[in-house]
Design an enzyme around this catalytic site. Structure first.
Site, PDB file in Angstrom:
ATOM      1  CB  ALA A   1     -13.617   5.759  11.953  1.00 14.72           C
TER       2      ALA A   1
ATOM      3  CG  ASP B   1      -7.392  10.603  11.991  1.00 10.40           C
ATOM      4  OD1 ASP B   1      -6.372  10.619  11.268  1.00 10.40           O
ATOM      5  OD2 ASP B   1      -8.504  10.224  11.591  1.00 10.40           O
TER       6      ASP B   1
ATOM      7  CG  HIS C   1      -8.332  -8.213   3.669  1.00 11.60           C
ATOM      8  ND1 HIS C   1      -9.587  -8.550   3.193  1.00 11.60           N
ATOM      9  CD2 HIS C   1      -8.251  -6.867   3.557  1.00 11.60           C
ATOM     10  CE1 HIS C   1     -10.225  -7.443   2.835  1.00 11.60           C
ATOM     11  NE2 HIS C   1      -9.425  -6.406   3.029  1.00 11.60           N
TER      12      HIS C   1
ATOM     13  NE  ARG D   1      -1.163  -1.776  -4.102  1.00  5.66           N
ATOM     14  CZ  ARG D   1      -1.016  -3.082  -4.350  1.00  5.66           C
ATOM     15  NH1 ARG D   1      -1.733  -3.953  -3.673  1.00  5.66           N
ATOM     16  NH2 ARG D   1      -0.161  -3.509  -5.244  1.00  5.66           N
TER      17      ARG D   1
ATOM     18  NE  ARG E   1      -0.095  -7.568  -0.049  1.00  9.46           N
ATOM     19  CZ  ARG E   1      -1.339  -7.231   0.220  1.00  9.46           C
ATOM     20  NH1 ARG E   1      -1.982  -6.447  -0.616  1.00  9.46           N
ATOM     21  NH2 ARG E   1      -1.939  -7.656   1.307  1.00  9.46           N
TER      22      ARG E   1
ATOM     23  CG  ASP F   1     -12.129 -10.676   2.532  1.00 16.28           C
ATOM     24  OD1 ASP F   1     -12.211  -9.936   1.549  1.00 16.28           O
ATOM     25  OD2 ASP F   1     -11.240 -10.563   3.395  1.00 16.28           O
TER      26      ASP F   1
ATOM     27  NE  ARG G   1     -16.110  -7.078  -0.031  1.00 15.64           N
ATOM     28  CZ  ARG G   1     -14.939  -6.470  -0.091  1.00 15.64           C
ATOM     29  NH1 ARG G   1     -13.815  -7.183  -0.105  1.00 15.64           N
ATOM     30  NH2 ARG G   1     -14.875  -5.150  -0.146  1.00 15.64           N
TER      31      ARG G   1
ATOM     32  N   GLY H   1      -6.814  -1.771   8.926  1.00 14.84           N
ATOM     33  CA  GLY H   1      -5.999  -1.094   7.927  1.00 14.84           C
ATOM     34  C   GLY H   1      -5.108  -2.056   7.166  1.00 14.84           C
TER      35      GLY H   1
ATOM     36  CB  ALA I   1     -11.177   8.455  15.035  1.00 24.56           C
TER      37      ALA I   1
END
Length: 349
Positions: free
Chosen positions: A33, A58, A203, A108, A114, A175, A178, A146, A28
């Protein structure tokens, strides 16, 4: 907990008869957020007559920052926002919540594979899934923002067995937005003239932005996007790669990941899930696969969905050509690999 006002005050709140719902936002104090919370408090997501109580979760090191965010929420002076509860305890955050925005995750970092990202996030979403299972409403709507969002949603759902699996979704609306904006720019129309573009799959950079079923309103007439664009090379290569790489392009330019646009997309996703889509229109959501379009079951895969009465249904019987089929196969394979890796991580803990 900070109580901002009550429904029986004399400042016009009596015109808002609904009981408040509890809404949790994790991460948050973060950037997404920060843009999302205004939408929630202002009524852009759950409607202009739906008061809310915000639960802000948080980690301990971020609580001082979160204090500042709460001050700003108070200073907005918005009548729909009734209570604000900051906490580091998931058991407090998820108590009796009707909607959950799971924004917080391990980001990341440079050099991180990944699978490393999956390992870091598996425990976070395991804990949150258990808290949802124990404390949330059983009809709670859970949106995972997330990353890796699809597999994080899968992890979360598997640790909340008392909540229907269809109540867990992953965000691919960013996406979709976009893709809609890119098509509108190409066609020189406003974005609201473009409908039914689809994001299939993960995603990630394997996602498949699909304009084959999209329509555009040109001079009062609705036409298929492919016929108006009239350039298969642009649609199948340039357009697809632009959307697949858009997140990386934002990071390259901004030196930070998408925040304002991600928050807008999260609000769009939940608003449509809560209120519904218009007849003949659909949106893209990461949902648990039921085998539609030959996608393996038990992965969270982005499909086109239509929503009515708070329930989504995967749009069926869309024609999938060989090119699209190869893209769907590629992204579903990645999701199966992520699921396997997540299982391995969780079993070794």
């Amino acid at each position: 907990m900070r109580i901002l006002s009550s429904s029986d005050s004399e400042d016009g709140w009596t015109s808002i008869p609904s009981e408040p719902i509890n809404v949790v936002v994790t991460g948050a104090a973060g950037q997404i957020a920060y843009s999302l919370l205004y939408q929630l408090a202002a009524g852009s997501v759950f409607g202009p007559n739906q008061p809310i109580n915000l639960r802000l979760l948080d980690i301990p090191v971020m609580m001082t920052v979160l204090d500042g965010v709460i001050m700003e929420l108070e200073d907005l002076a918005l009548p729909l926002l009734r209570e604000i509860t900051p906490t580091t305890d998931p058991n407090v955050a998820f108590k009796n919540v009707a909607a959950a925005f799971l924004v917080g995750s391990m980001p990341r970092k440079e050099g991180m594979e990944r699978k490393d990202l999956l390992a870091a996030n598996a425990e976070i979403f395991k804990v949150q899934g258990k808290a949802l299972d124990q404390h949330a409403r059983k009809d709670v709507k859970v949106l995972v923002v997330g990353n890796p969002a699809n597999t994080n949603a899968w992890i979360c759902s598997h640790h909340a067995p008392s909540i229907p699996k269809e109540n867990f979704t992953a965000m691919t609306r960013l996406d979709q937005n976009r893709a809609q904006a890119a098509l509108a720019a190409r066609l020189n129309v406003s974005v609201d003239k473009v409908k039914n573009v689809i994001i299939w799959g993960n995603h990630s950079s394997t996602q498949y932005p699909d304009a084959a079923h999209a329509t555009v309103n040109v001079q009062g007439s609705t036409k298929p996007v492919p016929s108006v664009v009239n350039d298969d090379n642009w649609l199948n290569i340039t357009f697809v790669e632009k959307i697949q790489k858009r997140g990386a392009a934002v990071i390259s330019a901004r030196k930070m990941s998408s925040a304002m646009s991600a928050a807008k997309a999260a609000g769009d996703h939940m608003r449509d899930w809560w209120i519904g889509t218009k007849p003949g229109e659909w949106v893209s959501m990461g949902v648990l696969s039921d085998g539609s379009y030959g996608i393996p079951r038990d992965i969270v895969f982005s499909f086109p969905v239509a929503i009515e009465n708070g329930q989504y249904k995967i749009v069926q019987e869309l024609q999938i050509n060989d090119f699209a089929r190869s893209k769907l196969s590629n992204t579903s394979k990645e999701l199966e690999e992520e699921r396997t890796e997540a299982n391995n991580v969780l079993q070794n803990k």
